[in-house]
Design a protein around this motif. Structure first.
Motif, PDB file in Angstrom:
ATOM      1  N   ASP A   7       0.793  -1.108  -0.152  1.00  0.00           N
ATOM      2  CA  ASP A   7       0.071  -0.048   0.095  1.00  0.00           C
ATOM      3  C   ASP A   7       0.832   1.293   0.119  1.00  0.00           C
ATOM      4  O   ASP A   7       2.374   1.282  -0.145  1.00  0.00           O
ATOM      5  CB  ASP A   7      -0.993  -0.088   1.049  1.00  0.00           C
ATOM      6  CG  ASP A   7      -0.413   0.034   2.589  1.00  0.00           C
ATOM      7  OD1 ASP A   7       0.763   0.656   2.630  1.00  0.00           O
ATOM      8  OD2 ASP A   7      -0.984  -0.623   3.552  1.00  0.00           O
ATOM      9  N   ALA A   8       0.137   2.466   0.127  1.00  0.00           N
ATOM     10  CA  ALA A   8       1.209   3.631  -0.097  1.00  0.00           C
ATOM     11  C   ALA A   8       2.149   3.727   1.057  1.00  0.00           C
ATOM     12  O   ALA A   8       3.186   4.386   1.027  1.00  0.00           O
ATOM     13  CB  ALA A   8       0.227   4.921  -0.390  1.00  0.00           C
ATOM     14  N   GLU A   9       1.543   3.528   2.202  1.00  0.00           N
ATOM     15  CA  GLU A   9       2.513   3.719   3.403  1.00  0.00           C
ATOM     16  C   GLU A   9       3.743   2.882   3.315  1.00  0.00           C
ATOM     17  O   GLU A   9       4.856   3.143   3.571  1.00  0.00           O
ATOM     18  CB  GLU A   9       1.737   3.564   4.848  1.00  0.00           C
ATOM     19  CG  GLU A   9       2.772   3.857   6.023  1.00  0.00           C
ATOM     20  CD  GLU A   9       1.775   3.821   7.368  1.00  0.00           C
ATOM     21  OE1 GLU A   9       2.425   3.889   8.466  1.00  0.00           O
ATOM     22  OE2 GLU A   9       0.599   3.593   7.217  1.00  0.00           O
ATOM     23  N   GLN A  10       3.210   1.573   2.953  1.00  0.00           N
ATOM     24  CA  GLN A  10       4.375   0.421   2.880  1.00  0.00           C
ATOM     25  C   GLN A  10       5.383   0.784   1.664  1.00  0.00           C
ATOM     26  O   GLN A  10       6.668   0.454   1.982  1.00  0.00           O
ATOM     27  CB  GLN A  10       3.839  -0.907   2.520  1.00  0.00           C
ATOM     28  CG  GLN A  10       3.078  -1.286   3.923  1.00  0.00           C
ATOM     29  CD  GLN A  10       2.079  -2.485   3.617  1.00  0.00           C
ATOM     30  OE1 GLN A  10       1.663  -2.819   2.293  1.00  0.00           O
ATOM     31  NE2 GLN A  10       1.904  -3.390   4.296  1.00  0.00           N
ATOM     32  N   GLU A  11       4.775   1.238   0.514  1.00  0.00           N
ATOM     33  CA  GLU A  11       5.807   1.570  -0.604  1.00  0.00           C
ATOM     34  C   GLU A  11       6.653   2.688   0.119  1.00  0.00           C
ATOM     35  O   GLU A  11       7.893   2.807  -0.489  1.00  0.00           O
ATOM     36  CB  GLU A  11       4.934   2.183  -1.759  1.00  0.00           C
ATOM     37  CG  GLU A  11       5.662   2.399  -2.690  1.00  0.00           C
ATOM     38  CD  GLU A  11       6.370   1.329  -3.489  1.00  0.00           C
ATOM     39  OE1 GLU A  11       7.476   1.337  -3.937  1.00  0.00           O
ATOM     40  OE2 GLU A  11       5.826   0.215  -3.651  1.00  0.00           O
TER      41      GLU A  11
END
Length: 83
Positions: free
Chosen positions: A56-60
């Protein structure tokens, strides 16, 4: 023997070159004649890509920071943190 003339230490060296060559030959022999290093590397790259897919965006964002810091290798060839 006079203790005043005894050496404080004894220099000891051993050359492990022959032993290292033997160890490497045993590793290659254990891999067997069907081992394909190119296929093994390809499989490793595929597994790495799969491991970091679907973030997801945060993990990326965290992943990119870790790559930039040299903690993780990048996704593209030549992106490895050691380069």
């Amino acid at each position: 023997m006079d203790q005043g003339s005894a050496p404080d230490h004894l220099n000891f060296t051993i050359d492990l070159t022959l032993e290292e060559a033997r160890r490497r030959a045993e590793v290659v022999a254990a891999l067997g004649p069907d081992w394909d290093p190119v296929a093994a590397l390809r499989s490793e790259e595929e597994a790495h890509a799969l491991l970091y897919s679907g973030l997801d965006a945060e993990q990326e964002q965290v992943y990119r920071r870790l790559v930039a810091a040299g903690v993780l290798p990048g996704r593209e060839p030549g992106d490895a943190a050691s380069h």
